[in-house]
Scaffold this motif. Structure first.
Motif, short mmCIF file in Angstrom:
data_model
loop_
_atom_site.label_atom_id
_atom_site.label_comp_id
_atom_site.label_asym_id
_atom_site.label_seq_id
_atom_site.Cartn_x
_atom_site.Cartn_y
_atom_site.Cartn_z
N UNK A 135 25.25 -17.54 -66.30
CA UNK A 135 26.22 -17.77 -65.22
C UNK A 135 25.51 -18.01 -63.89
N UNK A 136 24.50 -17.21 -63.61
CA UNK A 136 23.75 -17.38 -62.37
C UNK A 136 23.02 -18.73 -62.36
N UNK A 137 22.52 -19.13 -63.53
CA UNK A 137 21.87 -20.43 -63.63
C UNK A 137 22.84 -21.57 -63.37
N UNK A 138 24.08 -21.41 -63.84
CA UNK A 138 25.10 -22.42 -63.60
C UNK A 138 25.43 -22.52 -62.12
N UNK A 139 25.57 -21.37 -61.47
CA UNK A 139 25.85 -21.36 -60.04
C UNK A 139 24.78 -22.15 -59.28
N UNK A 140 23.53 -21.91 -59.61
CA UNK A 140 22.44 -22.60 -58.91
C UNK A 140 22.40 -24.08 -59.26
N UNK A 141 22.78 -24.43 -60.51
CA UNK A 141 22.81 -25.84 -60.89
C UNK A 141 23.86 -26.60 -60.09
N UNK A 142 25.05 -25.99 -59.92
CA UNK A 142 26.09 -26.63 -59.12
C UNK A 142 25.67 -26.68 -57.66
N UNK A 143 25.09 -25.61 -57.18
CA UNK A 143 24.61 -25.59 -55.79
C UNK A 143 23.59 -26.72 -55.56
N UNK A 144 22.86 -27.07 -56.61
CA UNK A 144 21.85 -28.11 -56.51
C UNK A 144 22.37 -29.52 -56.73
N UNK A 145 23.68 -29.65 -57.10
CA UNK A 145 24.24 -30.99 -57.22
C UNK A 145 25.00 -31.28 -58.50
N UNK A 146 24.91 -30.41 -59.51
CA UNK A 146 25.67 -30.61 -60.74
C UNK A 146 27.17 -30.57 -60.43
N UNK A 147 27.92 -31.56 -60.89
CA UNK A 147 29.36 -31.55 -60.73
C UNK A 147 30.00 -30.63 -61.75
N UNK A 148 31.07 -29.93 -61.36
CA UNK A 148 31.80 -29.04 -62.24
C UNK A 148 33.28 -29.39 -62.15
N UNK A 149 33.91 -29.65 -63.28
CA UNK A 149 35.31 -30.08 -63.24
C UNK A 149 36.04 -29.65 -64.50
#
Length: 214
Positions: free
Chosen positions: A68-82
């Motif tokens: 979960x923490x890795x996902x947060x950082x991935x989105x913070x870095x530009x990964x789109x989440x929808x």
């Protein structure tokens, strides 16, 4: 070519696998390379951060804190989440980091499957352009949502099924920024048949495109 990753799973009442393949077709029509998987272990894989868009079509399930923490950082870095309906709002409800990045949590749908009205509040936004207010039949989601969301469409609860919700105006469609990433959510789409509605898949298609990494 931008890459989209669709992960499906959890409660089967939301028809996650069927919806995943419908969403995959929408994204392919938008020029994305799409990977569809039912393996939730992908949240711990380097594949996640390499994608341009993540669409979790998941109701329930558990997400390891590290993932979960890795996902947060991935989105913070530009990964789109929808996602749509149960996706995001009902995914990994015990994960505080996921709740933080998704910005939305489902809490109730008074009356279950009912007829309700969707009011488009931002027809000037590209996601909602040309879409009028419309009637819809599904679960009318009562949500807890992040104060940073930009609301694009709403619904108003009549109170017929729960007087506590009378006259409450609730987001149906929203978008938000999270660091360099973008998050999009539509509460429409309880089951695969709802993709036959003229506006539901159009809104989702546009929202997915908006959320994807620039």
């Amino acid at each position: 070519m931008r890459k989209a990753l669709i992960v499906w799973g959890g409660w089967q009442g939301h028809e996650p696998e069927q919806c995943a393949h419908i969403v995959a077709d929408l994204l392919r029509e938008e020029g994305f390379a799409v990977e569809v998987t039912g393996d939730l272990g992908i949240f711990g894989s380097p594949t996640l951060a390499k994608a341009d868009l993540l669409v979790p079509i998941i109701t329930g399930e558990r997400l390891e804190k590290e993932h979960a923490l890795g996902l947060v950082e991935a989105v913070r870095g530009g990964l789109g989440l929808a996602g749509h309906h149960g996706a995001l709002a009902t995914s990994f409800k015990e994960s505080a980091p996921f709740r933080y990045v998704s910005g939305v949590t489902w809490v109730a749908h008074p009356g279950n499957i009912i007829d309700f009205r969707v009011a488009v509040t931002r027809q000037d936004d590209p996601v909602m352009e040309g879409i009028p207010d419309f009637d819809y039949r599904s679960e009318q989601y009562y949500l807890h949502y992040d104060p940073t969301v930009e609301i694009l469409a709403t619904t108003t609860f009549t109170g017929v099924y729960d007087p506590a919700a009378r006259n409450v105006v609730m987001p149906v469609v929203f978008k938000r920024h999270f660091g360099a990433g973008r998050v999009f959510y539509s509460a429409l789409g309880h089951v695969a048949a709802e993709f036959d509605h003229p506006y539901m898949p159009l809104i989702l298609r546009r929202g997915l495109r908006w959320a994807a990494r620039r």
